[in-house]
Design a protein around this motif. Structure first.
Motif, mmCIF file in Angstrom:
data_model
loop_
_atom_site.group_PDB
_atom_site.id
_atom_site.type_symbol
_atom_site.label_atom_id
_atom_site.label_comp_id
_atom_site.label_asym_id
_atom_site.label_seq_id
_atom_site.Cartn_x
_atom_site.Cartn_y
_atom_site.Cartn_z
ATOM 1 N N VAL A 61 -6.503 -59.306 25.198
ATOM 2 C CA VAL A 61 -6.753 -60.623 25.786
ATOM 3 C C VAL A 61 -5.629 -60.884 26.786
ATOM 4 C CG1 VAL A 61 -6.865 -63.110 25.321
ATOM 5 C CG2 VAL A 61 -7.920 -61.486 23.715
ATOM 6 N N VAL A 62 -5.987 -61.417 27.956
ATOM 7 C CA VAL A 62 -4.998 -61.771 28.977
ATOM 8 C C VAL A 62 -5.297 -63.192 29.442
ATOM 9 C CG1 VAL A 62 -4.048 -61.229 31.255
ATOM 10 C CG2 VAL A 62 -4.766 -59.363 29.728
ATOM 11 N N GLY A 63 -4.296 -64.068 29.355
ATOM 12 C CA GLY A 63 -4.433 -65.435 29.835
ATOM 13 C C GLY A 63 -3.979 -65.543 31.281
ATOM 14 N N ALA A 64 -4.740 -66.317 32.060
ATOM 15 C CA ALA A 64 -4.429 -66.520 33.476
ATOM 16 C C ALA A 64 -4.311 -68.022 33.740
ATOM 17 C CB ALA A 64 -5.511 -65.892 34.347
ATOM 18 N N PRO A 65 -3.132 -68.599 33.511
ATOM 19 C CA PRO A 65 -2.962 -70.038 33.708
ATOM 20 C C PRO A 65 -3.326 -70.463 35.135
ATOM 21 C CG PRO A 65 -1.084 -69.123 32.552
ATOM 22 C CD PRO A 65 -1.901 -67.971 33.031
ATOM 23 N N CYS A 66 -4.039 -71.587 35.213
ATOM 24 C CA CYS A 66 -4.526 -72.096 36.496
ATOM 25 C C CYS A 66 -4.480 -73.621 36.477
ATOM 26 C CB CYS A 66 -5.953 -71.602 36.722
ATOM 27 S SG CYS A 66 -6.718 -72.237 38.216
ATOM 28 N N ASN A 67 -4.018 -74.196 37.567
ATOM 29 C CA ASN A 67 -3.883 -75.647 37.659
ATOM 30 C C ASN A 67 -4.919 -76.255 38.608
ATOM 31 O OD1 ASN A 67 -2.512 -78.076 36.913
ATOM 32 N ND2 ASN A 67 -1.451 -78.059 38.876
ATOM 33 N N GLN A 68 -6.009 -75.558 38.879
ATOM 34 C CA GLN A 68 -6.984 -76.027 39.868
ATOM 35 C C GLN A 68 -7.983 -77.048 39.335
ATOM 36 O OE1 GLN A 68 -8.204 -72.046 41.558
ATOM 37 N NE2 GLN A 68 -8.140 -73.316 43.404
ATOM 38 N N PHE A 69 -8.051 -77.236 38.045
ATOM 39 C CA PHE A 69 -9.055 -78.117 37.473
ATOM 40 C C PHE A 69 -8.383 -79.384 36.943
ATOM 41 C CE2 PHE A 69 -10.567 -73.754 37.189
ATOM 42 C CZ PHE A 69 -11.724 -73.857 37.940
ATOM 43 N N LYS A 70 -8.386 -80.417 37.769
ATOM 44 C CA LYS A 70 -7.804 -81.730 37.445
ATOM 45 C C LYS A 70 -6.342 -81.652 37.015
ATOM 46 C CE LYS A 70 -11.986 -84.275 36.673
ATOM 47 N NZ LYS A 70 -12.662 -85.295 35.919
ATOM 48 N N GLY A 71 -5.611 -80.671 37.545
ATOM 49 C CA GLY A 71 -4.176 -80.587 37.275
ATOM 50 C C GLY A 71 -3.846 -80.399 35.808
ATOM 51 N N GLN A 72 -4.686 -79.662 35.071
ATOM 52 C CA GLN A 72 -4.510 -79.544 33.623
ATOM 53 C C GLN A 72 -3.557 -78.425 33.195
ATOM 54 O OE1 GLN A 72 -8.578 -79.452 32.156
ATOM 55 N NE2 GLN A 72 -8.709 -81.677 32.290
ATOM 56 N N GLU A 73 -2.921 -77.783 34.178
ATOM 57 C CA GLU A 73 -1.877 -76.796 33.877
ATOM 58 C C GLU A 73 -0.697 -77.030 34.815
ATOM 59 O OE1 GLU A 73 -0.246 -75.271 31.759
ATOM 60 O OE2 GLU A 73 -1.667 -73.695 31.282
ATOM 61 N N PRO A 74 -0.006 -78.190 34.639
ATOM 62 C CA PRO A 74 1.044 -78.557 35.588
ATOM 63 C C PRO A 74 2.390 -77.880 35.361
ATOM 64 C CG PRO A 74 0.845 -80.248 33.928
ATOM 65 C CD PRO A 74 -0.245 -79.240 33.648
ATOM 66 N N GLY A 75 2.596 -77.273 34.222
ATOM 67 C CA GLY A 75 3.910 -76.752 33.870
ATOM 68 C C GLY A 75 4.309 -75.512 34.644
ATOM 69 N N SER A 76 5.585 -75.174 34.524
ATOM 70 C CA SER A 76 6.110 -73.925 35.083
ATOM 71 C C SER A 76 5.645 -72.771 34.199
ATOM 72 C CB SER A 76 7.634 -73.967 35.096
ATOM 73 O OG SER A 76 8.135 -73.942 33.763
ATOM 74 N N ASP A 77 5.811 -71.550 34.695
ATOM 75 C CA ASP A 77 5.445 -70.389 33.886
ATOM 76 C C ASP A 77 6.183 -70.403 32.550
ATOM 77 O OD1 ASP A 77 3.578 -69.337 35.645
ATOM 78 O OD2 ASP A 77 4.979 -67.959 36.594
ATOM 79 N N GLU A 78 7.468 -70.761 32.565
ATOM 80 C CA GLU A 78 8.250 -70.804 31.323
ATOM 81 C C GLU A 78 7.714 -71.878 30.374
ATOM 82 O OE1 GLU A 78 12.828 -71.451 29.764
ATOM 83 O OE2 GLU A 78 12.454 -71.238 31.907
ATOM 84 N N GLU A 79 7.388 -73.052 30.891
ATOM 85 C CA GLU A 79 6.836 -74.119 30.051
ATOM 86 C C GLU A 79 5.488 -73.719 29.464
ATOM 87 O OE1 GLU A 79 8.740 -78.061 32.242
ATOM 88 O OE2 GLU A 79 6.968 -77.113 33.109
ATOM 89 N N ILE A 80 4.671 -73.054 30.253
ATOM 90 C CA ILE A 80 3.362 -72.598 29.767
ATOM 91 C C ILE A 80 3.545 -71.595 28.642
ATOM 92 C CG2 ILE A 80 1.279 -71.299 30.384
ATOM 93 C CD1 ILE A 80 1.692 -72.501 33.286
ATOM 94 N N ARG A 81 4.413 -70.599 28.856
ATOM 95 C CA ARG A 81 4.666 -69.575 27.833
ATOM 96 C C ARG A 81 5.178 -70.221 26.543
ATOM 97 N NH1 ARG A 81 7.637 -66.490 30.650
ATOM 98 N NH2 ARG A 81 9.628 -67.438 30.111
ATOM 99 N N ASP A 82 6.138 -71.147 26.667
ATOM 100 C CA ASP A 82 6.682 -71.810 25.482
ATOM 101 C C ASP A 82 5.596 -72.580 24.737
ATOM 102 O OD1 ASP A 82 9.159 -70.797 26.107
ATOM 103 O OD2 ASP A 82 9.966 -72.696 26.873
ATOM 104 N N PHE A 83 4.757 -73.303 25.462
ATOM 105 C CA PHE A 83 3.674 -74.075 24.842
ATOM 106 C C PHE A 83 2.703 -73.170 24.095
ATOM 107 C CE2 PHE A 83 -0.726 -75.596 25.154
ATOM 108 C CZ PHE A 83 -0.627 -76.784 24.451
ATOM 109 N N VAL A 84 2.254 -72.122 24.759
ATOM 110 C CA VAL A 84 1.246 -71.236 24.173
ATOM 111 C C VAL A 84 1.807 -70.489 22.957
ATOM 112 C CG1 VAL A 84 -0.221 -69.227 24.642
ATOM 113 C CG2 VAL A 84 0.009 -71.013 26.345
ATOM 114 N N CYS A 85 3.030 -70.038 23.080
ATOM 115 C CA CYS A 85 3.630 -69.298 21.962
ATOM 116 C C CYS A 85 3.963 -70.209 20.788
ATOM 117 C CB CYS A 85 4.883 -68.568 22.434
ATOM 118 S SG CYS A 85 4.520 -67.235 23.590
ATOM 119 N N THR A 86 4.447 -71.407 21.059
ATOM 120 C CA THR A 86 4.833 -72.337 20.003
ATOM 121 C C THR A 86 3.617 -72.981 19.347
ATOM 122 O OG1 THR A 86 6.891 -72.810 21.150
ATOM 123 C CG2 THR A 86 6.193 -74.395 19.493
ATOM 124 N N ARG A 87 2.718 -73.487 20.139
ATOM 125 C CA ARG A 87 1.572 -74.241 19.602
ATOM 126 C C ARG A 87 0.498 -73.342 19.016
ATOM 127 N NH1 ARG A 87 -1.907 -78.699 21.652
ATOM 128 N NH2 ARG A 87 -3.097 -79.215 19.793
#
Length: 166
Positions: A61-87
């Motif tokens: 599985v490979v995740g491809a973060p994208c912020n094109q849909f109503k700004g629902q991925e506003p974080g930095s790459d580091e913030e995204i990684r931390d969120f996904v790994c922690t949550r």
């Protein structure tokens, strides 16, 4: 389509330059555009379950973060990684944030969006969590729309069929 979409250059969430071939080796790939602040964000759990269930059988599985849909991925790459790994305790690879539609679409998505879904519709990614199942040879085995949960039979049957022929 390009010779092999698995050879299109990509950037991982940590800045490493790579390709799907380098990420997945001989495995099939389930590529999913993701977002951390979407009603579909709980699909991360299902994606991790797919990685746990099918990883040893030949799926990455490979995740491809994208912020094109109503700004629902506003974080930095580091913030995204931390969120996904922690949550969601995600262990699968994440790409650096990219665009999936429009003139700024990543070259990989420019190729993938040429592929039709089960209803025969190609074109733009509809929303966060659209899924593309890519064989080890680089063919797109399935395009699955966002609201289809990772554990639904449409997804698992496509994975099973792809792994059986890989």
């Amino acid at each position: 389509m390009t010779d092999n979409i698995r050879n299109i250059p990509l950037t991982l969430n940590d800045g490493t330059e790579t390709t799907l071939n380098e990420i997945a080796g001989d495995n099939a790939v389930l590529l999913v555009n993701t977002a951390s602040q979407c009603g579909l964000t709980p699909q991360y759990e299902g994606l991790q379950n797919l990685q746990d269930t099918y990883g040893q059988r030949g799926l990455t599985v490979v995740g491809a973060p994208c912020n094109q849909f109503k700004g629902q991925e506003p974080g930095s790459d580091e913030e995204i990684r931390d969120f996904v790994c922690t949550r969601f305790n995600a262990t699968f690879p994440l790409l650096s944030k990219l665009e999936v539609n429009g003139p700024g679409a990543h070259p990989l998505y420019k190729e993938l969006t040429k592929v039709a879904d089960s209803a025969g519709e190609a074109g733009d990614v509809a929303w966060n969590f659209e899924k593309f199942l890519i064989t080890p040879s680089g063919a797109v085995a399935a395009r699955i729309r966002p609201r289809t949960e990772p554990q639904e039979p449409e997804v698992t049957a496509a994975i099973d069929a792809t792994l059986a022929t890989s």
